[in-house]
Design a protein around this motif. Sequence first.
Motif, PDB file in Angstrom:
ATOM      1  N   ARG A  67     -15.921  15.003  -4.149  1.00 39.38           N
ATOM      2  CA  ARG A  67     -14.810  15.838  -4.615  1.00 39.38           C
ATOM      3  C   ARG A  67     -13.769  15.409  -5.779  1.00 39.38           C
ATOM      4  O   ARG A  67     -13.664  15.761  -6.329  1.00 39.38           O
ATOM      5  CB  ARG A  67     -15.423  17.603  -4.318  1.00 39.38           C
ATOM      6  CG  ARG A  67     -16.881  18.254  -3.861  1.00 39.38           C
ATOM      7  CD  ARG A  67     -16.632  19.195  -3.688  1.00 39.38           C
ATOM      8  NE  ARG A  67     -18.119  19.802  -3.277  1.00 39.38           N
ATOM      9  CZ  ARG A  67     -18.764  20.975  -2.002  1.00 39.38           C
ATOM     10  NH1 ARG A  67     -17.600  21.411  -1.408  1.00 39.38           N
ATOM     11  NH2 ARG A  67     -20.282  20.928  -2.223  1.00 39.38           N
ATOM     12  N   LEU A  68     -13.023  15.473  -4.229  1.00 42.08           N
ATOM     13  CA  LEU A  68     -12.238  14.900  -4.653  1.00 42.08           C
ATOM     14  C   LEU A  68     -12.040  13.593  -5.992  1.00 42.08           C
ATOM     15  O   LEU A  68     -10.713  13.002  -6.240  1.00 42.08           O
ATOM     16  CB  LEU A  68     -11.137  13.759  -3.740  1.00 42.08           C
ATOM     17  CG  LEU A  68     -10.762  15.774  -2.709  1.00 42.08           C
ATOM     18  CD1 LEU A  68     -10.485  15.578  -2.052  1.00 42.08           C
ATOM     19  CD2 LEU A  68      -9.987  16.708  -3.540  1.00 42.08           C
ATOM     20  N   GLY A  69     -12.629  12.914  -6.435  1.00 41.02           N
ATOM     21  CA  GLY A  69     -13.266  11.537  -7.097  1.00 41.02           C
ATOM     22  C   GLY A  69     -12.755  10.165  -5.989  1.00 41.02           C
ATOM     23  O   GLY A  69     -12.555   9.120  -6.872  1.00 41.02           O
ATOM     24  N   PHE A  70     -13.087  10.947  -4.826  1.00 45.52           N
ATOM     25  CA  PHE A  70     -12.950   9.053  -4.283  1.00 45.52           C
ATOM     26  C   PHE A  70     -14.711   8.690  -3.950  1.00 45.52           C
ATOM     27  O   PHE A  70     -15.554   9.972  -3.912  1.00 45.52           O
ATOM     28  CB  PHE A  70     -12.112   9.584  -3.134  1.00 45.52           C
ATOM     29  CG  PHE A  70     -11.175   9.291  -3.118  1.00 45.52           C
ATOM     30  CD1 PHE A  70     -10.134   8.385  -3.739  1.00 45.52           C
ATOM     31  CD2 PHE A  70     -10.629  10.851  -2.945  1.00 45.52           C
ATOM     32  CE1 PHE A  70      -8.520   8.841  -3.965  1.00 45.52           C
ATOM     33  CE2 PHE A  70      -9.274  10.297  -3.240  1.00 45.52           C
ATOM     34  CZ  PHE A  70      -8.541  10.076  -3.621  1.00 45.52           C
ATOM     35  N   LEU A  79      -7.797   2.009  -0.984  1.00 46.54           N
ATOM     36  CA  LEU A  79      -6.734   2.527  -1.627  1.00 46.54           C
ATOM     37  C   LEU A  79      -6.251   1.353  -3.338  1.00 46.54           C
ATOM     38  O   LEU A  79      -6.900  -0.402  -2.227  1.00 46.54           O
ATOM     39  CB  LEU A  79      -5.466   2.983  -1.927  1.00 46.54           C
ATOM     40  CG  LEU A  79      -6.035   4.245  -1.084  1.00 46.54           C
ATOM     41  CD1 LEU A  79      -5.136   5.198  -0.039  1.00 46.54           C
ATOM     42  CD2 LEU A  79      -6.666   5.591  -1.764  1.00 46.54           C
ATOM     43  N   ARG A  80      -5.736   1.131  -4.155  1.00 48.00           N
ATOM     44  CA  ARG A  80      -5.307  -0.192  -5.032  1.00 48.00           C
ATOM     45  C   ARG A  80      -4.870  -1.452  -4.135  1.00 48.00           C
ATOM     46  O   ARG A  80      -4.814  -2.591  -4.495  1.00 48.00           O
ATOM     47  CB  ARG A  80      -5.014   0.383  -6.374  1.00 48.00           C
ATOM     48  CG  ARG A  80      -6.061   0.419  -7.123  1.00 48.00           C
ATOM     49  CD  ARG A  80      -5.557   0.764  -8.778  1.00 48.00           C
ATOM     50  NE  ARG A  80      -5.990   2.164  -8.797  1.00 48.00           N
ATOM     51  CZ  ARG A  80      -5.605   3.344 -10.283  1.00 48.00           C
ATOM     52  NH1 ARG A  80      -4.422   2.486 -10.495  1.00 48.00           N
ATOM     53  NH2 ARG A  80      -5.861   4.043 -10.151  1.00 48.00           N
ATOM     54  N   ASN A  81      -3.476  -0.243  -2.861  1.00 48.10           N
ATOM     55  CA  ASN A  81      -2.927  -1.468  -2.754  1.00 48.10           C
ATOM     56  C   ASN A  81      -3.079  -2.060  -1.581  1.00 48.10           C
ATOM     57  O   ASN A  81      -2.720  -2.528  -0.956  1.00 48.10           O
ATOM     58  CB  ASN A  81      -1.859  -0.570  -2.688  1.00 48.10           C
ATOM     59  CG  ASN A  81      -1.683   0.760  -1.543  1.00 48.10           C
ATOM     60  OD1 ASN A  81      -3.064   0.585  -0.811  1.00 48.10           O
ATOM     61  ND2 ASN A  81      -0.117   1.508  -1.140  1.00 48.10           N
ATOM     62  N   GLY A  82      -4.595  -1.717  -1.013  1.00 49.24           N
ATOM     63  CA  GLY A  82      -5.109  -2.750  -0.101  1.00 49.24           C
ATOM     64  C   GLY A  82      -5.256  -1.586   0.835  1.00 49.24           C
ATOM     65  O   GLY A  82      -5.524  -1.922   2.162  1.00 49.24           O
ATOM     66  N   THR A  83      -3.998  -0.618   0.358  1.00 55.11           N
ATOM     67  CA  THR A  83      -4.404   0.553   2.079  1.00 55.11           C
ATOM     68  C   THR A  83      -5.176   0.840   2.212  1.00 55.11           C
ATOM     69  O   THR A  83      -6.978   1.651   1.050  1.00 55.11           O
ATOM     70  CB  THR A  83      -3.370   1.340   2.718  1.00 55.11           C
ATOM     71  OG1 THR A  83      -2.998   1.805   1.208  1.00 55.11           O
ATOM     72  CG2 THR A  83      -1.608   0.787   3.012  1.00 55.11           C
ATOM     73  N   TYR A  84      -5.978   1.850   3.002  1.00 50.52           N
ATOM     74  CA  TYR A  84      -7.237   2.943   2.722  1.00 50.52           C
ATOM     75  C   TYR A  84      -7.166   4.170   3.475  1.00 50.52           C
ATOM     76  O   TYR A  84      -6.056   3.926   4.924  1.00 50.52           O
ATOM     77  CB  TYR A  84      -8.324   2.287   2.961  1.00 50.52           C
ATOM     78  CG  TYR A  84      -9.013   1.733   5.164  1.00 50.52           C
ATOM     79  CD1 TYR A  84      -9.315   2.549   5.488  1.00 50.52           C
ATOM     80  CD2 TYR A  84      -8.124   0.281   4.912  1.00 50.52           C
ATOM     81  CE1 TYR A  84      -9.293   2.013   6.951  1.00 50.52           C
ATOM     82  CE2 TYR A  84      -8.795   0.193   6.116  1.00 50.52           C
ATOM     83  CZ  TYR A  84      -8.667   0.522   7.324  1.00 50.52           C
ATOM     84  OH  TYR A  84      -8.873   0.156   8.855  1.00 50.52           O
TER      85      TYR A  84
END
Length: 77
Positions: A26-29, A50-55
């Motif tokens: 629902r938050l778009g992920f 996430l885009r920077n490689g973290t999650y």
Amino acid sequence: MQHLFGVDHCPLLVHDLDAADTKVRRLGFRPTPRGIHSAHMGTANSTVPLRNGTYFETVGTLQPALLLARRSRHHQG
């Protein structure tokens, strides 16, 4: 603005993995498919890369884990 370096991921402990995945969507992920840890651990997770490689990772219990059961008995008496 300061940046954190060396952070791999941030775990979020939840009571209900299905509800957590629904809220994350629902938050778009788009969480990854559920990963199940060993039977000894009794836990599962999903992650949101996430885009920077973290999650970030949602982690919850599927069944009472042997280690947690032992710990609980130890603290009761």
